[in-house]
Design an enzyme around this catalytic site. Structure first.
Site, PDB file in Angstrom:
ATOM      1  N   SER A  57      41.255  76.693  54.485  1.00  0.00           N
ATOM      2  CA  SER A  57      40.417  76.751  55.770  1.00  0.00           C
ATOM      3  C   SER A  57      39.339  75.649  55.596  1.00  0.00           C
ATOM      4  O   SER A  57      38.677  75.191  56.584  1.00  0.00           O
ATOM      5  CB  SER A  57      39.862  77.841  56.043  1.00  0.00           C
ATOM      6  OG  SER A  57      38.891  78.257  54.944  1.00  0.00           O
ATOM      7  N   HIS A  96      32.983  78.837  53.882  1.00  0.00           N
ATOM      8  CA  HIS A  96      32.909  78.091  55.245  1.00  0.00           C
ATOM      9  C   HIS A  96      31.641  77.448  55.100  1.00  0.00           C
ATOM     10  O   HIS A  96      30.575  77.740  54.567  1.00  0.00           O
ATOM     11  CB  HIS A  96      33.094  79.028  56.171  1.00  0.00           C
ATOM     12  CG  HIS A  96      34.658  79.219  56.433  1.00  0.00           C
ATOM     13  ND1 HIS A  96      34.988  80.184  57.424  1.00  0.00           N
ATOM     14  CD2 HIS A  96      35.644  78.954  55.839  1.00  0.00           C
ATOM     15  CE1 HIS A  96      36.421  80.131  57.342  1.00  0.00           C
ATOM     16  NE2 HIS A  96      36.742  79.568  56.370  1.00  0.00           N
ATOM     17  N   ASP A 123      33.926  81.291  63.145  1.00  0.00           N
ATOM     18  CA  ASP A 123      34.007  82.383  62.424  1.00  0.00           C
ATOM     19  C   ASP A 123      34.182  83.920  63.134  1.00  0.00           C
ATOM     20  O   ASP A 123      34.164  84.804  62.481  1.00  0.00           O
ATOM     21  CB  ASP A 123      33.621  82.685  60.827  1.00  0.00           C
ATOM     22  CG  ASP A 123      34.086  81.415  60.157  1.00  0.00           C
ATOM     23  OD1 ASP A 123      35.247  80.867  60.450  1.00  0.00           O
ATOM     24  OD2 ASP A 123      33.457  80.951  59.112  1.00  0.00           O
TER      25      ASP A 123
END
Length: 159
Positions: A57, A96, A123
């Site tokens: 990701s 992230h 998210d």
């Protein structure tokens, strides 16, 4: 038979000593690793000072298998920083980037919204049901360095 009996007893005694020595050595290695880990936790201010990227990701910046070194300071979190966070109900931490920072007017508490660089949306679907922002207690640390595993002839360590 006296000599053979003494030899057998000597071998048994030696085996027991080797087992005890190996057990003590293993215990010292495990204890040393735990002491080092706890020291890193105190120095970095993070409950997990080292994490491994588990998904794609964050590609192309971080690939699966990259090792990140974390630090958690009292400085405010800013958009663009890479954080590692836990979501309520999930045990595996997520790496992230912070895309938005929201300060609550009533409490002054700072909340953040994250997104994987390689993901299309934010998210919020990963967060706990009904949760729109991450709070400070969800964040385990900020990425301050990385070790890129197997990307070139030599591994790279960046800070």
């Amino acid at each position: 038979m006296g000599w053979i009996g003494e030899s057998i007893e000597s071998i048994k005694s030696l085996q027991i000593r080797q087992v005890i020595t190996q057990g003590v050595s293993l215990g010292m290695i495990v204890t040393s690793a735990l002491i080092i880990w706890k020291a890193l936790m105190c120095i970095t201010g993070s409950e997990s000072p080292v994490v491994v990227v588990l998904s794609g990701s964050m590609e192309p910046g971080f690939k699966r298998g990259d090792i990140l070194f974390l630090h958690m300071s009292k400085d405010p979190i800013r958009a663009g920083e890479i954080v590692v966070f836990n979501v309520d109900g999930r045990e595996i931490p997520i790496v992230h980037r912070v895309i938005k920072v929201h300060e609550r007017q009533d409490t002054g508490e700072v909340e953040v919204l994250t997104k994987g660089d390689n993901n299309y949306g934010d998210d919020r679907l990963l967060y706990a049901q009904g949760q729109l922002w991450l709070k400070r207690q969800h964040i385990m640390g900020r990425a301050v360095g990385e070790r890129n595993m197997g990307r070139s002839k030599g591994d790279i360590l960046k800070f």
